[in-house]
Design a protein around this motif. Structure first.
Motif, PDB file in Angstrom:
ATOM      1  N   GLY A  59      31.897  16.888 -87.876  1.00 42.03           N
ATOM      2  CA  GLY A  59      32.567  16.961 -89.182  1.00 42.03           C
ATOM      3  C   GLY A  59      31.556  16.866 -90.306  1.00 42.03           C
ATOM      4  O   GLY A  59      30.618  17.662 -90.379  1.00 42.03           O
ATOM      5  N   LYS A  60      31.716  15.908 -91.163  1.00 40.86           N
ATOM      6  CA  LYS A  60      30.813  15.716 -92.291  1.00 40.86           C
ATOM      7  C   LYS A  60      29.558  14.990 -91.817  1.00 40.86           C
ATOM      8  O   LYS A  60      29.645  13.893 -91.257  1.00 40.86           O
ATOM      9  N   ASP A  61      28.378  15.601 -92.025  1.00 43.13           N
ATOM     10  CA  ASP A  61      27.165  14.967 -91.501  1.00 43.13           C
ATOM     11  C   ASP A  61      26.669  13.851 -92.419  1.00 43.13           C
ATOM     12  O   ASP A  61      27.203  13.607 -93.508  1.00 43.13           O
ATOM     13  N   GLY A  62      25.625  13.156 -91.937  1.00 38.35           N
ATOM     14  CA  GLY A  62      25.105  11.999 -92.657  1.00 38.35           C
ATOM     15  C   GLY A  62      24.604  12.317 -94.054  1.00 38.35           C
ATOM     16  O   GLY A  62      24.751  11.494 -94.975  1.00 38.35           O
ATOM     17  N   PHE A  63      24.009  13.496 -94.239  1.00 35.32           N
ATOM     18  CA  PHE A  63      23.537  13.895 -95.575  1.00 35.32           C
ATOM     19  C   PHE A  63      24.730  14.099 -96.513  1.00 35.32           C
ATOM     20  O   PHE A  63      24.721  13.645 -97.658  1.00 35.32           O
ATOM     21  N   ALA A  64      25.754  14.770 -96.020  1.00 34.78           N
ATOM     22  CA  ALA A  64      26.931  15.064 -96.847  1.00 34.78           C
ATOM     23  C   ALA A  64      27.687  13.790 -97.226  1.00 34.78           C
ATOM     24  O   ALA A  64      28.353  13.743 -98.263  1.00 34.78           O
ATOM     25  N   LEU A  65      27.559  12.754 -96.403  1.00 36.79           N
ATOM     26  CA  LEU A  65      28.255  11.490 -96.674  1.00 36.79           C
ATOM     27  C   LEU A  65      27.602  10.682 -97.792  1.00 36.79           C
ATOM     28  O   LEU A  65      28.205   9.736 -98.303  1.00 36.79           O
ATOM     29  N   PRO A  75      24.071   0.662 -99.761  1.00 36.41           N
ATOM     30  CA  PRO A  75      22.751   1.077 -99.264  1.00 36.41           C
ATOM     31  C   PRO A  75      22.864   1.755 -97.897  1.00 36.41           C
ATOM     32  O   PRO A  75      23.707   1.380 -97.074  1.00 36.41           O
ATOM     33  N   VAL A  76      21.996   2.738 -97.671  1.00 35.37           N
ATOM     34  CA  VAL A  76      22.023   3.515 -96.430  1.00 35.37           C
ATOM     35  C   VAL A  76      20.667   3.476 -95.741  1.00 35.37           C
ATOM     36  O   VAL A  76      19.623   3.631 -96.387  1.00 35.37           O
ATOM     37  N   LEU A  77      20.701   3.265 -94.429  1.00 35.78           N
ATOM     38  CA  LEU A  77      19.519   3.417 -93.586  1.00 35.78           C
ATOM     39  C   LEU A  77      19.850   4.513 -92.581  1.00 35.78           C
ATOM     40  O   LEU A  77      20.756   4.344 -91.768  1.00 35.78           O
ATOM     41  N   LYS A  90      14.339  14.772 -97.429  1.00 32.61           N
ATOM     42  CA  LYS A  90      15.692  15.009 -97.941  1.00 32.61           C
ATOM     43  C   LYS A  90      16.508  13.718 -97.951  1.00 32.61           C
ATOM     44  O   LYS A  90      17.182  13.395 -98.953  1.00 32.61           O
ATOM     45  N   GLY A  91      16.450  12.978 -96.842  1.00 25.86           N
ATOM     46  CA  GLY A  91      17.208  11.730 -96.736  1.00 25.86           C
ATOM     47  C   GLY A  91      16.821  10.725 -97.807  1.00 25.86           C
ATOM     48  O   GLY A  91      17.679  10.117 -98.448  1.00 25.86           O
ATOM     49  N   LEU A  92      15.524  10.577 -98.019  1.00 20.89           N
ATOM     50  CA  LEU A  92      15.051   9.610 -99.005  1.00 20.89           C
ATOM     51  C   LEU A  92      15.335  10.084-100.430  1.00 20.89           C
ATOM     52  O   LEU A  92      15.686   9.290-101.303  1.00 20.89           O
ATOM     53  N   LYS A  93      15.206  11.389-100.654  1.00 19.57           N
ATOM     54  CA  LYS A  93      15.502  11.932-101.989  1.00 19.57           C
ATOM     55  C   LYS A  93      16.987  11.820-102.331  1.00 19.57           C
ATOM     56  O   LYS A  93      17.361  11.631-103.489  1.00 19.57           O
ATOM     57  N   LEU A  94      17.833  11.927-101.310  1.00 22.06           N
ATOM     58  CA  LEU A  94      19.275  11.782-101.541  1.00 22.06           C
ATOM     59  C   LEU A  94      19.635  10.352-101.945  1.00 22.06           C
ATOM     60  O   LEU A  94      20.690  10.119-102.531  1.00 22.06           O
ATOM     61  N   GLY A  95      18.741   9.419-101.587  1.00 26.69           N
ATOM     62  CA  GLY A  95      18.983   8.031-102.003  1.00 26.69           C
ATOM     63  C   GLY A  95      19.004   7.006-100.893  1.00 26.69           C
ATOM     64  O   GLY A  95      19.337   5.840-101.137  1.00 26.69           O
ATOM     65  N   ALA A  96      18.642   7.388 -99.662  1.00 23.08           N
ATOM     66  CA  ALA A  96      18.609   6.410 -98.569  1.00 23.08           C
ATOM     67  C   ALA A  96      17.533   5.359 -98.837  1.00 23.08           C
ATOM     68  O   ALA A  96      16.466   5.671 -99.378  1.00 23.08           O
ATOM     69  N   GLU A  97      17.815   4.129 -98.459  1.00 28.48           N
ATOM     70  CA  GLU A  97      16.847   3.039 -98.622  1.00 28.48           C
ATOM     71  C   GLU A  97      15.743   3.112 -97.571  1.00 28.48           C
ATOM     72  O   GLU A  97      14.633   2.657 -97.811  1.00 28.48           O
TER      73      GLU A  97
END
Length: 219
Positions: A59-65, A75-77, A90-97
């Protein structure tokens, strides 16, 4: 009372392993196995402190979430098999900690989770033994979820025992570390306070007397 972590991982074996180890480390966990379930989870888990998220979800992947996590200021790891640099960026730029790649070492994950919680001001310092929980921030002790009243020295002594589980501590060391270097009283003081802790917390078997030495909190 404990930090709550959302585990969003479609591989149930990995999810169960994560939840089991996180709970053993003193966290509360809630699991979701796909993107849509994760979205529903976010609607009612108001008190979550961190999400550990796989990227390749049905379904909705981790980036889309990530937009959903941002709305909740959660916060997201990312914990994923995607080990290419582009995905990490991409993950870090999206805002992951933080971003960890599978396979992973559980100890490293636990340290990273702790660091994210501290960095984001969400860490709840909690110590536990059996059915007893100590909230280090509020200096409150709970037994079966109900508060227990401890005197200041009883509290300090109990925390010291908790921080040194399964380690024998001598009376003189306990006196020095709880009452201070300049305390002139007798080591009998420790025995009296230990007796009170055993009684108030019903830890008669767990707080062991070590003959000719002192005490040990066993678990």
């Amino acid at each position: 009372m404990k930090n709550k972590i959302l585990v969003i991982e479609d591989d149930r074996a990995i999810s169960e392993l994560l939840c089991m180890n996180l709970e053993a480390a003193g966290y509360e966990t809630v699991a979701a196995y796909d993107g849509e379930e994760a979205q529903r989870l976010l609607l009612w888990q108001e008190d979550a402190d961190l999400a550990v998220v796989d990227i390749m979800l049905p379904g909705k992947d981790g980036f889309a979430l990530m937009e959903d996590f941002k709305k909740k200021e959660l916060p997201v790891l990312y914990l994923t098999a995607k080990d290419d640099v582009a995905s990490k960026v991409k993950g870090l730029k999206l805002g992951a900690e933080d971003y960890m790649v599978k396979p992973f070492e559980m100890l490293e994950l636990l340290v990273r989770i702790e660091k994210v919680l501290e960095r984001t001001g969400r860490a709840k310092k909690v110590l536990t033994v059996r059915n007893i929980l100590v909230d280090m921030q509020s200096h409150q002790v709970y037994k079966d979820g109900l508060p227990v009243s401890l005197k200041p020295m009883e509290y300090d002594l109990f925390v010291l025992l908790l921080q040194n589980k399964n380690i024998a501590l001598g009376r003189e060391e306990l006196l020095k570390r709880v009452w201070g270097e300049d305390y002139l009283g007798e080591s009998r003081t420790v025995d009296v306070h230990i007796g009170q802790l055993r009684k108030k917390l019903e830890l008669y078997d767990e707080i062991r007397t070590i003959p000719k030495l002192g005490y040990r909190l066993e678990e």
